[in-house]
Design an enzyme around this catalytic site. Structure first.
Site, PDB file in Angstrom:
ATOM      1  N   GLY A   1       0.820  -1.200   0.000  1.00  0.00           N
ATOM      2  CA  GLY A   1       0.000   0.000   0.000  1.00  0.00           C
ATOM      3  C   GLY A   1       0.859   1.257   0.000  1.00  0.00           C
ATOM      4  O   GLY A   1       1.962   1.291  -0.565  1.00  0.00           O
ATOM      5  N   SER A   2       0.381   2.283   0.674  1.00  0.00           N
ATOM      6  CA  SER A   2       1.084   3.571   0.655  1.00  0.00           C
ATOM      7  C   SER A   2       2.395   3.564   1.424  1.00  0.00           C
ATOM      8  O   SER A   2       3.156   4.535   1.342  1.00  0.00           O
ATOM      9  CB  SER A   2       0.168   4.668   1.208  1.00  0.00           C
ATOM     10  OG  SER A   2      -0.924   4.892   0.333  1.00  0.00           O
ATOM     11  N   THR A   3       2.681   2.498   2.182  1.00  0.00           N
ATOM     12  CA  THR A   3       3.989   2.442   2.846  1.00  0.00           C
ATOM     13  C   THR A   3       5.119   2.304   1.835  1.00  0.00           C
ATOM     14  O   THR A   3       6.293   2.447   2.192  1.00  0.00           O
ATOM     15  CB  THR A   3       4.047   1.264   3.839  1.00  0.00           C
ATOM     16  OG1 THR A   3       3.862   0.029   3.132  1.00  0.00           O
ATOM     17  CG2 THR A   3       2.975   1.396   4.907  1.00  0.00           C
ATOM     18  N   PHE A   4       4.777   2.043   0.568  1.00  0.00           N
ATOM     19  CA  PHE A   4       5.787   1.952  -0.490  1.00  0.00           C
ATOM     20  C   PHE A   4       6.188   3.335  -0.999  1.00  0.00           C
ATOM     21  O   PHE A   4       7.203   3.480  -1.676  1.00  0.00           O
ATOM     22  CB  PHE A   4       5.223   1.117  -1.640  1.00  0.00           C
ATOM     23  CG  PHE A   4       6.238   0.634  -2.634  1.00  0.00           C
ATOM     24  CD1 PHE A   4       7.352  -0.099  -2.238  1.00  0.00           C
ATOM     25  CD2 PHE A   4       6.084   0.894  -3.987  1.00  0.00           C
ATOM     26  CE1 PHE A   4       8.284  -0.547  -3.157  1.00  0.00           C
ATOM     27  CE2 PHE A   4       7.012   0.441  -4.921  1.00  0.00           C
ATOM     28  CZ  PHE A   4       8.112  -0.288  -4.503  1.00  0.00           C
TER      29      PHE A   4
END
Length: 678
Positions: free
Chosen positions: A325-328
Site C-alpha cells: 500500500g502507501s507504505t511503499f
C-alpha cells in the site's frame, strides 16, 4: 604265504600319503592362524571387545534461550516419565490397561504412544506419560516388577516459560521421527554420532536455525557386560557437553506488549535497531503454545491449530506477504529524487484521480488535494503524485532501483523458511503466466505498483529492513536475532553477527528530504497526526491501506459491504527519533482498515517504550487491541515497574515522571548491552 615286500611297499605309500595330508592340514592351520592372529588381529580384537563391552550414549542438556536482558525463553526441565520398550512387552494391550488402572492416561497420550511406536524401532524406550507426580511414581514403582518392559526414566523436557509469547521466533523442539532419521542418514558420521541417544531436535524458529549451537555434544559411558547384557563395571566415561546458551536480540517485554496490543486481531510487527540490524520485536499474531509440541501434540489440538481460519501456526512476520500500500511511497519518493525525475519542491496537481488512457485511477475517497510536492504529498498520501512518478519511471527502472533494497528477496535473517515476496517486472510476468495475453505488461500495471498495489507483495521483515536502511542514512545491515552465545568457560560469550553495514550510495540531501517528508505524516495535517499527538520526540512514518481483494474499476470500497477477511489491511512503517534514528519498524493489522486506525497506534506505543521506557495503561492496551485509540490514553507507567509473565511482580508502582525532552536523544533501553545470564 604273504608277500612281505608288497605289503611293506603298500604301507610306505599309505604312510607317505598320510604324511602329506598331515602336512597340508598343518599348513592350512598355520595359514589360518596367520590370517587370524596377524592380518585380522585388530578387527577381531575389536569384535571381542564389543562382545565384552557396550557404549552407552550420554545425550547433552540442550542450551537455554534468553532475550537481550536475560529473560528466559526456553529451558530444559528435569522430569520423570513413564516409558515402555515394545520389544520387552509380551502383551501390549494388557500392559496399557494395567497402567491405566494405576495412573491416569488420556486417550491423546495413548494415541501419541501408538504413533511413536509405529515410527520407532522395537527396542526404543517410548514415553507414555510425562511429568509424573511423586504419588504416581510411588504407585508405579511398587508394580514395575510385574510389568516387564515398563520403566520410569529421568528425562530433561524442553520448556517455554512464556508460552505463546514469541513462539514463532523461539520455535520449538519435537521428537525425532522417521523423516528426520532419513535426513540424518545423509549427515557426516561424526554429526550422526552426536545425535545418538537424542530424542528431540529443533523444529521452528531459532530452535531450528541455531540447532548446532543449542544441541551440545553427546558423551558416552563404556561399560563391561556379561553374556546376559548386565553391566559389570564402568571402563570409561566422557561426559556430555551442554549446549550453549543463546542470547537473542529480542526484547521479550516489548514482544509481550505488542502481542497485547494486537489482542485477538491478526497481523505482524517487526522492529529493528537501525544501527546494527538487531531485531527488537518479531511478532506474528495469533500465536500458539510451543509446549504442546515438545513431546508430541495430540490429534485434536493439532487439528484445531492446523485447520483454524486464524492460521496461528503461520509466521506472518517471516512468511506472510502483503501489498505494501502507501507504505511503499517513501521508497518511490527516494527513487524519483535519485533518478532525477523529481525535486523536493516539484509539484503535481491532484484532483483526486488520474486518467491513463481509458483507465481512471483514484485517490482514497477521490479527495481534491490540489498542488502537492514531496512533503505535502507524503503527509496526505497523495496517490496522483506517485501515479505520475511510476508512469514516468517505468516498471523496469522501478524494479532496478527497488531490488537492491531487498524488496522481492530474502533478507538473510537467521530463521528458516523466510518468504521471498514479489517485486514484479516484465520478465516476471512473462514467466508467471502461460497465456500470451496475460504475459503482456501494461502501463496500468506500473501505475498500480507505484502506490504499493498490483502484483507487489512484501513481508513485514522486508518493509522493516528497508525502512531501517532509509533511517540509517542509506547504510544497510542484515537483520538478525542471534546476539551472543555462551558456552562453559566463556563468561563473555561470543558475538554471532557482525555490524558492518553496506552503503547504498544514495545522496544525503535526497535521504534527508524523504525522512523529513515522512516526519510530516506524524505532524498536524498528516495522516498519523492524531496518533503521534503529544509525542516528546520527532519521528517519521507512513500509513498504508492495502486492498485484500481487487475492487472493480468504477466501484467504491465499502468495508461494511465486505466480509471481514475481504477488508483492507492496515499498515504503518516508521522510525525514531528523527535526529539520530535508533529504531525502525513495520506493522500490519489484517483486515483492519486505514493505517492510522489500527497499525500506527501500535507503532506509537512501541516508540514510547523504546525511547522513553513507558508502558501503556491497562485501559489503553485494551482499547488499542480493539482499534479504538490514537495517541496513548490514561497514565503511562514505567516499563521496568510493570509486572508481566517474564518477571515477578515489582514493588508498588510509582507515578511515571513527566517526560523530559532530553530523554529523546538517549538510546532505547532495549538496545543496551545486557549482563551475562546466570
Amino acid at each position: 604265504m604273504h608277500d612281505v615286500e608288497l605289503q611293506l611297499l603298500r604301507f610306505r605309500r599309505r604312510a607317505q600319503i598320510a604324511l602329506v595330508v598331515v602336512l597340508l592340514a598343518l599348513g592350512l592351520l598355520a595359514v589360518r592362524m596367520y590370517v587370524l592372529q596377524i592380518q585380522r588381529h585388530a578387527d577381531l580384537q575389536t569384535r571381542a571387545e564389543s562382545n565384552r563391552t557396550a557404549v552407552i550414549p550420554l545425550p547433552p542438556l540442550r542450551g537455554q534461550i534468553v532475550d537481550r536482558h536475560g529473560v528466559l525463553l526456553a529451558d530444559s526441565l528435569a522430569v520423570f516419565t513413564l516409558e515402555i520398550t515394545p520389544a520387552l512387552v509380551a502383551d501390549m494391550d494388557h500392559t496399557l490397561q494395567t497402567l491405566a488402572e494405576l495412573v491416569p492416561i488420556t486417550p491423546g497420550e495413548l494415541r501419541r504412544f501408538q504413533r511413536l511406536r509405529a515410527e520407532s524401532h522395537r527396542f526404543a524406550s517410548l514415553p507414555l506419560r510425562s511429568r509424573l507426580t511423586p504419588e504416581e511414581m510411588s504407585v508405579l514403582a511398587a508394580q514395575l516388577f510385574r510389568l516387564p518392559g515398563v520403566s520410569i526414566q529421568a528425562r530433561h523436557l524442553r520448556y517455554y516459560p512464556l508460552g505463546a509469547s514469541a513462539a514463532h521466533v523461539v520455535g520449538h523442539v519435537g521428537r525425532i521421527n522417521q523423516r528426520d532419521r532419513e535426513r540424518m542418514a545423509e549427515w557426516p558420521p561424526e554429526k550422526q554420532a552426536n545425535y545418538r541417544g537424542t530424542d528431540h531436535i529443533g523444529r521452528l524458529g531459532v530452535e531450528q536455525s541455531h540447532e548446532a549451537l543449542l544441541h551440545g555434544s553427546t558423551g558416552f559411558r563404556r561399560v563391561e557386560i556379561n553374556s546376559h547384557g548386565q553391566v559389570l563395571r564402568t571402563l570409561e566415561t566422557v561426559p556430555a557437553r551442554t549446549g550453549q546458551t543463546l542470547r537473542l536480540t529480542l526484547d521479550a517485554r516489548l514482544q509481550h506488549l505488542v502481542e497485547q496490543l494486537f489482542g485477538a486481531r491478526r497481523g505482524a510487527l517487526v522492529a529493528i535497531d537501525v544501527r546494527n540490524g538487531e531485531v527488537l520485536a518479531f511478532v506474528s499474531m495469533p500465536s500458539f503454545d510451543p509446549n504442546s509440541f515438545v513431546d508430541g501434540i495430540g490429534v485434536e489440538e493439532w487439528r484445531a491449530l492446523n485447520e483454524s481460519i486464524e492460521r496461528p501456526l503461520f509466521n506472518r512476520a517471516l512468511r506472510g506477504t502483503y501489498p505494501p500500500g502507501s507504505t511503499f511511497k517513501p521508497f518511490m519518493a527516494l527513487a524519483g529524487l535519485e533518478l532525477g525525475l523529481r525535486r523536493p519542491e516539484t509539484t503535481v496537481y491532484d484532483p483526486g484521480f488520474w486518467v491513463l488512457g481509458n483507465q481512471r485511477f483514484r485517490s482514497v475517497g477521490e479527495r481534491h488535494l490540489g498542488h502537492v510536492d514531496l512533503r505535502s504529498g507524503m503527509a496526505v498520501s497523495s496517490n496522483v503524485y506517485y501515479y505520475t512518478l511510476a508512469h514516468e519511471m517505468g516498471i523496469d527502472v522501478l524494479h532496478g532501483f527497488m531490488h537492491p533494497q531487498g524488496f522481492g528477496q530474502r533478507t538473510g535473517i537467521d530463521l528458516v523458511g523466510e518468504g521471498r515476496g514479489l517485486l514484479p517486472n516484465q520478465a516476471w510476468k512473462r514467466s508467471a503466466y502461460s497465456h500470451p495475453a496475460q504475459q503482456r505488461w501494461f502501463p496500468g500495471d506500473t501505475v498500480a505498483v507505484g502506490i504499493g498495489q498490483g502484483y507487489s507483495a512484501f513481508t513485514m521483515l522486508q518493509l522493516a529492513h528497508a525502512t531501517a536502511t532509509l533511517a540509517n542514512g542509506g547504510v544497510r545491515h542484515q537483520p538478525h536475532l542471534g546476539l551472543r552465545a555462551y558456552a562453559l568457560g566463556e563468561p563473555r560469550g561470543r558475538e554471532l553477527a557482525t555490524h558492518q553495514g553496506t552503503p547504498m550510495g544514495w545522496q544525503s540531501q535526497n535521504l534527508q528530504a524523504v525522512l523529513e517528508a515522512m516526519e510530516a505524516v506524524n505532524l498536524p495535517g498528516g495522516t498519523a497526526a492524531g496518533v503521534f499527538a503529544g509525542a516528546p520526540y520527532r519521528s517519521g512514518g507512513k500509513t498504508g491501506t492495502a486492498q485484500a481483494v481487487r475492487i472493480a474499476q468504477g466501484a467504491r470500497y465499502d468495508a461494511a459491504q465486505l466480509e471481514e477477511h475481504q477488508r483492507s489491511h492496515s499498515l504503518y512503517i516508521g522510525f525514531a527519533p528523527l535526529e539520530a534514528p535508533t529504531v525502525a519498524l513495520a506493522v500490519i493489522v489484517e483486515n483492519a482498515g486505514f493505517g492510522s486506525v489500527a497499525a500506527a497506534p501500535i507503532a506509537r506505543r512501541v516508540f514510547d517504550y523504546l525511547l522513553l521506557g513507558l508502558y501503556p495503561s491497562e485501559a489503553d492496551i485494551a482499547a488499542t487491541a480493539l482499534g479504538q485509540t490514537r495517541a496513548p490514553t490514561g497514565l503511562q507507567r514505567l516499563a521496568r515497574e510493570v509486572a508481566w509473565p517474564g518477571r515477578p511482580a515489582p514493588p508498588a508502582p510509582q507515578p511515571a515522571p513527566a517526560v523530559q525532552p532530553a530523554l529523546v536523544s538517549q538510546p532505547a533501553p532495549a538496545t543496551q548491552p545486557a549482563a551475562v545470564p546466570r
